[in-house]
Write an enzyme that holds these catalytic residues in place. Structure first.
Site, PDB file in Angstrom:
ATOM      1  N   CYS A 254       6.486   0.345   7.382  1.00  0.00           N
ATOM      2  CA  CYS A 254       6.276   1.392   6.298  1.00  0.00           C
ATOM      3  C   CYS A 254       6.650   1.720   5.609  1.00  0.00           C
ATOM      4  O   CYS A 254       8.306   1.593   5.788  1.00  0.00           O
ATOM      5  CB  CYS A 254       5.622   2.427   7.596  1.00  0.00           C
ATOM      6  SG  CYS A 254       4.824   3.660   6.491  1.00  0.00           S
ATOM      7  N   LEU A 255       6.830   1.905   4.195  1.00  0.00           N
ATOM      8  CA  LEU A 255       7.737   2.190   3.056  1.00  0.00           C
ATOM      9  C   LEU A 255       8.340   4.051   3.546  1.00  0.00           C
ATOM     10  O   LEU A 255       9.597   3.670   3.546  1.00  0.00           O
ATOM     11  CB  LEU A 255       7.461   2.598   1.954  1.00  0.00           C
ATOM     12  CG  LEU A 255       6.941   1.283   1.207  1.00  0.00           C
ATOM     13  CD1 LEU A 255       6.340   1.218  -0.195  1.00  0.00           C
ATOM     14  CD2 LEU A 255       7.977   0.193   0.823  1.00  0.00           C
TER      15      LEU A 255
ATOM     16  N   GLN B 205       2.824   9.880   1.415  1.00  0.00           N
ATOM     17  CA  GLN B 205       4.491   9.152   1.335  1.00  0.00           C
ATOM     18  C   GLN B 205       4.915   9.840  -0.521  1.00  0.00           C
ATOM     19  O   GLN B 205       6.192   8.952   0.016  1.00  0.00           O
ATOM     20  CB  GLN B 205       4.117   7.774   1.471  1.00  0.00           C
ATOM     21  CG  GLN B 205       3.698   7.634   2.895  1.00  0.00           C
ATOM     22  CD  GLN B 205       3.756   6.595   2.926  1.00  0.00           C
ATOM     23  OE1 GLN B 205       2.489   5.544   2.275  1.00  0.00           O
ATOM     24  NE2 GLN B 205       4.118   5.078   2.956  1.00  0.00           N
TER      25      GLN B 205
ATOM     26  N   HIS C 194      -2.610   7.266   7.313  1.00  0.00           N
ATOM     27  CA  HIS C 194      -1.571   8.530   6.198  1.00  0.00           C
ATOM     28  C   HIS C 194      -2.547   9.584   5.984  1.00  0.00           C
ATOM     29  O   HIS C 194      -2.058  10.088   6.281  1.00  0.00           O
ATOM     30  CB  HIS C 194      -1.017   8.120   5.397  1.00  0.00           C
ATOM     31  CG  HIS C 194       0.662   6.876   5.433  1.00  0.00           C
ATOM     32  ND1 HIS C 194       1.394   7.680   6.360  1.00  0.00           N
ATOM     33  CD2 HIS C 194       0.369   5.121   5.201  1.00  0.00           C
ATOM     34  CE1 HIS C 194       2.131   6.688   5.926  1.00  0.00           C
ATOM     35  NE2 HIS C 194       1.855   5.434   5.511  1.00  0.00           N
TER      36      HIS C 194
ATOM     37  N   GLY D 168       0.760  -1.046   0.203  1.00  0.00           N
ATOM     38  CA  GLY D 168       0.032  -0.563   0.522  1.00  0.00           C
ATOM     39  C   GLY D 168       0.905   1.252  -0.033  1.00  0.00           C
ATOM     40  O   GLY D 168       2.029   1.463   0.612  1.00  0.00           O
TER      41      GLY D 168
ATOM     42  N   HIS E  75      -4.190   1.077   7.570  1.00  0.00           N
ATOM     43  CA  HIS E  75      -2.375   1.667   7.767  1.00  0.00           C
ATOM     44  C   HIS E  75      -2.620   3.213   6.804  1.00  0.00           C
ATOM     45  O   HIS E  75      -2.118   4.035   7.140  1.00  0.00           O
ATOM     46  CB  HIS E  75      -2.130   1.022   7.461  1.00  0.00           C
ATOM     47  CG  HIS E  75      -0.389   0.946   6.513  1.00  0.00           C
ATOM     48  ND1 HIS E  75      -0.007   0.525   8.142  1.00  0.00           N
ATOM     49  CD2 HIS E  75      -0.007   2.006   6.615  1.00  0.00           C
ATOM     50  CE1 HIS E  75       1.861   1.115   7.906  1.00  0.00           C
ATOM     51  NE2 HIS E  75       1.970   2.029   6.765  1.00  0.00           N
ATOM     52  N   GLU E  76      -3.183   2.818   5.739  1.00  0.00           N
ATOM     53  CA  GLU E  76      -3.118   3.812   4.318  1.00  0.00           C
ATOM     54  C   GLU E  76      -3.778   5.044   4.710  1.00  0.00           C
ATOM     55  O   GLU E  76      -3.503   6.307   4.473  1.00  0.00           O
ATOM     56  CB  GLU E  76      -3.377   3.411   2.628  1.00  0.00           C
ATOM     57  CG  GLU E  76      -2.499   2.476   2.740  1.00  0.00           C
ATOM     58  CD  GLU E  76      -1.296   2.364   3.075  1.00  0.00           C
ATOM     59  OE1 GLU E  76      -0.438   3.624   2.768  1.00  0.00           O
ATOM     60  OE2 GLU E  76       0.169   1.548   3.185  1.00  0.00           O
TER      61      GLU E  76
HETATM   62 NI    NI Z   1       2.936   3.731   6.068  1.00  0.00          NI
END
Ligand code: NI
Length: 188
Positions: free
Chosen positions: A115-116, A55, A161, A50, A157-158
């Site tokens: 998380c990226l 991000q 963000h 995701g 999670h997304e």
């Molecule tokens: Ni993330």
């Protein structure tokens, strides 16, 4: 004003944009679709399941997800007669615009998340197991789905963000402590 898709790049903690609350998208036009396409490319490139707007340097309410079926996951709860099926994976990369999440039940489960935007940081986060999401797709059509397991986790999670919320805000305190040094290094 939305940027060109070529301007999108992965944003790492502690970039301030990760803490901004994103604004709804008013019209799903070609530019939005191009940006969504670029977000999917970046998600694949960075091997994520995701990726949310902040991000990649955007402050709009949009995320992309591609959650594979987990053969080891327990089967999702069977839907009651006449209710919506419960999904645990996507059928490919999907776009979620202006998403809204509702909790379907009260059961919460811990799961080790990463998380990226926070490389090498992992820890247990408690989240509801099953949720319903309503969003617009890349054609601007509304859809609603019920998800459980990794899919529900990814959506939550997304969606966090989009409100400027990161896993370190919700992480099990012990796990957060063990990541403290790495976080301090990223903050320098
Ligand atoms: Ni993330």
């Amino acid at each position: 004003m939305l940027p060109e898709p070529s301007q999108l790049a992965l944003q790492y903690y502690p970039q301030p944009i990760l803490r901004i609350k994103a604004q709804p998208i008013e019209a799903v036009d070609d530019r939005v679709r191009e940006l969504a396409g670029r977000m999917i490319e970046l998600m694949v490139e960075h091997e994520g399941v995701g990726l949310a707007a902040q991000q990649v340097g955007l402050t709009v309410r949009m995320f992309v997800a591609d959650v594979p079926e987990d053969p080891e996951a327990p089967p999702p709860p069977a839907p009651a007669m006449g209710s919506e099926p419960v999904l645990t994976s996507t059928t490919g990369p999907e776009v979620y615009i202006n998403p809204v999440i509702e909790f379907v039940d009260r059961q919460v489960t811990p799961f080790n998340e990463g998380c990226l935007s926070l490389p090498d940081i992992r820890g247990d986060v408690l989240r509801p197991e099953t949720v319903r999401i309503t969003a617009l797709d890349r054609d601007g059509n509304t859809f609603t789905r019920v998800g459980a397991g990794l899919l529900a986790r990814c959506w939550q999670h997304e969606n966090d963000h989009l409100d400027g919320v990161l896993i370190i805000d919700k992480m099990n305190p012990g796990d957060l402590r063990s990541n403290k040094r790495k976080l301090a290094a990223m903050e320098r």
